[in-house]
Enzyme design. Structure first.
Site, mmCIF file in Angstrom:
data_model
loop_
_atom_site.group_PDB
_atom_site.id
_atom_site.type_symbol
_atom_site.label_atom_id
_atom_site.label_comp_id
_atom_site.label_asym_id
_atom_site.label_seq_id
_atom_site.Cartn_x
_atom_site.Cartn_y
_atom_site.Cartn_z
ATOM 1 N N GLU A 47 -54.828 34.874 -19.417
ATOM 2 C CA GLU A 47 -54.016 35.048 -18.211
ATOM 3 C C GLU A 47 -53.370 36.421 -18.075
ATOM 4 O O GLU A 47 -52.834 36.752 -17.027
ATOM 5 C CB GLU A 47 -52.976 33.930 -18.088
ATOM 6 N N ASN A 48 -53.445 37.242 -19.111
ATOM 7 C CA ASN A 48 -52.952 38.611 -18.962
ATOM 8 C C ASN A 48 -53.909 39.484 -18.150
ATOM 9 O O ASN A 48 -53.620 40.659 -17.929
ATOM 10 C CB ASN A 48 -52.691 39.250 -20.330
#
Lengths: 219, 235
Positions: A47-48
């Site tokens: 998710e980064n």
């Protein structure tokens, strides 16, 4: 003869389907990547801002600019793409990620999940967990059945929630439970027992109410 | 080009922009893609009572962690601050205010802020403590929470390469919050690893167009940290 962490991850990997986009949480969920069946193509979402996260680099080939959401060094694949954080969570919130595996402190029989804070202890923050459980259509929890001898599968969560009615499936060291359809309060169904685990043992270590599937699998 | 966006060092790039009590956005995820040199310049300026919007609070020795050491931050708006002992100490002593946002909500609030959208609805956090006191609406039978757009006085951004117009590209996962923060502040200051001549970028490949960039400083040397060095053995 309950399942080990690796065996739990291997069981979880059976929920994968070819072509899936998958998000893995920290802890036991991370191990699921080791059990992707041969011939199946899976893209891991981090998710980064990385879609198509590869394995850890060989020693000496670490790149500080290629990390996963656990801040670990990883590698690129031919399928990899990078996006900003808003686009990364558009994939999550928009329902484009097929399945998410994550850990839990508590799960309630209606699918409520608590995994981000314990009141009175230092709160580190929820990171992307609330977005993942709200946005990903299938949320699979991997956790030990009990903590310090106390059940983690409860009638109601006592800790602050990460999401309400969001869990689809729970895999513990003792067995597998399906949760009624998302947002529906149909409750828990025990579908599998780990090797050597009896129904009596599960009942003893589970506070939540559950029904036993007529097609219960004894592994 | 009428306006020169290129500054010779981080101090001059921040000159006239810093004041006590202001709100600063800082890009980065963990210590990946953080505007380290600009944060050091903020520390050296002595400005205080800052509200900082950043996914994390750095570590004790890098990123926003160094502004915690010097007690220049009054409030953080973040999604996760697990790796910072200074943070924990100041928070538990009541010296630091924290507003936790789910990471996707934080990102979208910044994106919305930059795009002139005052608020939006998300299912994230519905039915949890973070929805308390917030307006809720039901769409198609599902509960959604209203979250507001976020803006700041200043955005500090780390990019890989810039051209003199201020067009930016980022490197790998160091992109993270940087492009959206560049859109969401009154003034955006960017530190870059490399300056390239105008026209070097393929316009199709530019991630942040120069309209969002006010000042650029090229770093003399770039220090990149790794929080979790994980490797595998060669077969």
């Amino acid at each position: 003869m309950a399942w080990t962490r690796e065996e739990m991850a291997a069981r979880a990997a059976r929920e994968l389907k070819d072509g899936y986009y998958v998000n893995l949480g920290i802890g036991i969920p991370t191990l699921v990547a080791n059990f992707v069946p041969d011939g199946m193509t899976i893209q891991f979402h981090s998710e980064n801002g990385m879609l198509g996260a590869g394995p850890f680099p060989f020693e000496g080939e670490e790149d500080a600019d290629i990390i996963n959401a656990g801040k670990q060094t990883v590698t690129e694949l031919p399928t990899t793409s990078y996006v900003d954080s808003a686009a990364s969570f558009a994939m999550v919130r928009g329902g484009h990620i097929n399945i998410s595996f994550l850990g839990a402190l508590q799960v309630a029989q209606n699918g409520d999940l608590a995994n981000w804070m314990i009141p009175g202890k230092m709160v580190k923050g929820m990171g992307g967990a609330m977005d993942l459980v709200a946005g990903v259509p299938r949320v699979v929890v991997l956790m030990e059945h009990t903590a310090g001898g106390k059940p983690k599968l409860l009638k109601e969560c006592t800790l602050p929630l990460t999401g309400a009615g969001v869990v689809s499936m729970v895999i513990t060291d003792l067995g597998v439970f399906e949760v009624g359809p998302k947002g529906n309060q149909m409750g828990l169904t025990l579908t599998e027992l780990a090797p050597g685990v009896s129904l009596e043992e599960i009942r003893e270590k589970t506070e939540a109410e559950f029904v036993v599937s007529p097609s219960l699998v004894r592994n | 080009m009428a306006v020169n966006k290129i500054y010779r060092d981080t101090t001059s790039a921040l000159a006239g922009l810093l004041r006590d009590g202001m709100t600063i956005m800082a890009g980065g995820f963990g210590v990946c893609g953080i505007p380290s040199a600009l944060i050091e310049a903020v520390r050296d300026s002595g400005v205080k009572d800052l509200t900082c919007i950043s996914n994390n609070a750095g570590i004790d020795t890098a990123g926003l962690g160094i502004l915690l050491q010097t007690r220049q931050i009054r409030k953080m708006i973040s999604s996760y601050v697990g790796e910072n002992a200074t943070f924990a100490k100041q928070f538990l002593a009541g010296e630091l205010e924290i507003e936790f946002n789910p990471q996707g909500t934080l990102a979208e609030r910044i994106r919305a802020g930059g795009a002139g959208i005052p608020a939006f609805f998300t299912a994230t956090g519905a039915g949890t403590d973070i929805a308390k006191g917030k307006e809720e609406r039901v769409f198609n039978g599902r509960r959604y929470v209203m979250e507001t757009g976020l803006t700041a006085d200043l955005a500090l951004v780390h990019a890989w390469k810039a051209d003199p117009e201020g067009n930016l590209i980022y490197r790998k996962t160091a992109r993270n919050f940087n492009p959206i923060m560049a859109t969401a502040a009154k003034v955006t200051v960017v530190e870059v690893e490399e300056m390239v001549p105008q026209g070097s970028f393929d316009p199709d490949h530019i991630v942040t167009p120069g309209i969002f960039v006010d000042r650029i400083v090229k770093l003399d040397h770039v220090v990149k940290l790794i929080e979790q060095r994980t490797v595998r053995k060669r077969a």
